[in-house]
Design a protein around this motif. Structure first.
Motif, PDB file in Angstrom:
ATOM      1  N   GLN A 133       0.851  -1.191   0.000  1.00 38.24           N
ATOM      2  CA  GLN A 133       0.000   0.000   0.000  1.00 38.24           C
ATOM      3  C   GLN A 133       0.882   1.235   0.000  1.00 38.24           C
ATOM      4  N   LEU A 134       0.545   2.173  -0.878  1.00 42.94           N
ATOM      5  CA  LEU A 134       1.306   3.410  -0.995  1.00 42.94           C
ATOM      6  C   LEU A 134       0.380   4.568  -0.629  1.00 42.94           C
ATOM      7  N   ILE A 135       0.733   5.295   0.429  1.00 39.08           N
ATOM      8  CA  ILE A 135      -0.090   6.403   0.905  1.00 39.08           C
ATOM      9  C   ILE A 135       0.688   7.694   0.679  1.00 39.08           C
ATOM     10  N   THR A 136       0.181   8.537  -0.222  1.00 40.98           N
ATOM     11  CA  THR A 136       0.854   9.788  -0.557  1.00 40.98           C
ATOM     12  C   THR A 136       0.255  10.937   0.244  1.00 40.98           C
ATOM     13  N   VAL A 137       1.108  11.648   0.965  1.00 45.26           N
ATOM     14  CA  VAL A 137       0.682  12.780   1.800  1.00 45.26           C
ATOM     15  C   VAL A 137       1.646  13.926   1.546  1.00 45.26           C
ATOM     16  N   ASN A 138       1.124  15.105   1.237  1.00 39.26           N
ATOM     17  CA  ASN A 138       1.996  16.227   0.858  1.00 39.26           C
ATOM     18  C   ASN A 138       2.371  17.119   2.029  1.00 39.26           C
ATOM     19  N   ASN A 139       2.428  16.539   3.211  1.00 40.06           N
ATOM     20  CA  ASN A 139       2.775  17.336   4.387  1.00 40.06           C
ATOM     21  C   ASN A 139       3.509  16.463   5.404  1.00 40.06           C
ATOM     22  N   PRO A 140       4.756  16.818   5.772  1.00 41.36           N
ATOM     23  CA  PRO A 140       5.517  15.988   6.709  1.00 41.36           C
ATOM     24  C   PRO A 140       4.887  15.919   8.099  1.00 41.36           C
TER      25      PRO A 140
END
Length: 291
Positions: free
Chosen positions: A218-225
């Motif tokens: 599963q790849l979860i992309t989040v644009n905030n650290p």
């Protein structure tokens, strides 16, 4: 300052169209063509290949366009400073999201303490956009961790920061004495968006171990650290971050660095600015302070 032919060529290099260039400059298309041919004749260089309907900029032309862009940005800044000395009390910079968590606040505090600047502006974005802002003059300099063309910019390495694999301290992976990439691919991977320097570094790191991100279940992309950190604390998966981003959580035992030898990468964090900048010494001093 450069004459109008150079300005015309810069617009043409951006638009790749004689028609659009003429429209932007409010001149006729033949006038644009004449200026470009005159410039090529004077420089004894082929700057443009044009076979209807395709226009391409030659390598020499692209190098010239990059130079014109730098000169234009630096000239505008210098003239504005000379005309309005109070603008010296303003500084604008871009920073990537990861560095906004620890490096940018340190620099802002340093600038604030110097009491030399009335206005300090910081734009948080990804590596690609930070460099674009630098090219356009929207930013005076940039703090980035991603890879960039070192022949186009001047820069100073601020520090080398460990880039590590991290999970919650109660995650099953945290209990293992040794871990390889095959173990990781069975766990959801929390990753930054395309264009992020952190994602690019992770992709290169995984490729060195012959692993693609698509191999993770599963790849979860989040644009905030900060959001990735919260997901890590909730045990949502594994992620790769700069140690400083999660230093407090590591010290408190909430998160744990995985014993994955291939992930112990020291990556350069850079302060990047335009070549031939009249403020180069100032930027170098700030980079030295951040070390």
């Amino acid at each position: 300052m450069l004459d109008t032919r150079y300005q015309t060529f810069l617009v043409l290099a951006h638009t790749k169209s004689y028609t659009q260039t003429a429209r932007q400059l409010y001149v006729t298309q033949p006038a644009v063509t004449q200026q470009i041919k005159s410039l090529e004749a004077e420089l004894e260089l082929v700057l443009v290949h044009y076979q209807r309907p395709h226009l391409t900029i030659t390598p020499a032309g692209q190098e010239l366009a990059d130079f014109i862009q730098r000169v234009q940005v630096q000239t505008d800044k210098l003239v504005a400073t000379l005309q309005h000395p109070q603008l010296q009390r303003q500084v604008t910079f871009s920073t990537t999201l990861s560095l906004s968590e620890f490096l940018a606040p340190q620099l802002i505090q340093h600038l604030q303490a110097s009491k030399q600047y009335q206005k300090i502006s910081c734009q948080v974005t990804n590596t690609q956009n930070a460099l674009a802002a630098l090219d356009s003059g929207a930013s005076d300099f940039a703090l980035i961790e991603g890879n960039f063309d070192k022949t186009r910019y001047d820069f100073r390495v601020v520090r080398q920061e460990p880039f590590v694999g991290v999970v919650a301290s109660n995650h099953p992976l945290a209990q293992q004495a040794t871990i390889d990439w095959a173990d990781l691919t069975t766990t959801p991977l929390l990753v930054r968006e395309t264009g992020s320097g952190s994602r690019e570094i992770l992709v290169n790191l995984a490729q060195a171990a012959n692993v693609a991100l698509t191999e993770f279940n599963q790849l979860i992309t989040v644009n905030n650290p900060a959001a990735i950190r919260q997901l890590l604390l909730r045990g949502a998966g594994v992620s790769f971050v700069y140690r400083s981003v999660v230093a407090e959580d590591l010290a408190a035992g909430r998160l744990k660095v995985l014993p994955l030898t291939a992930s112990q990468l020291q990556h350069d964090l850079d302060l990047v600015y335009q070549r031939e900048s009249p403020y180069a010494q100032l930027y170098q001093d700030w980079a030295a302070w951040l070390k």
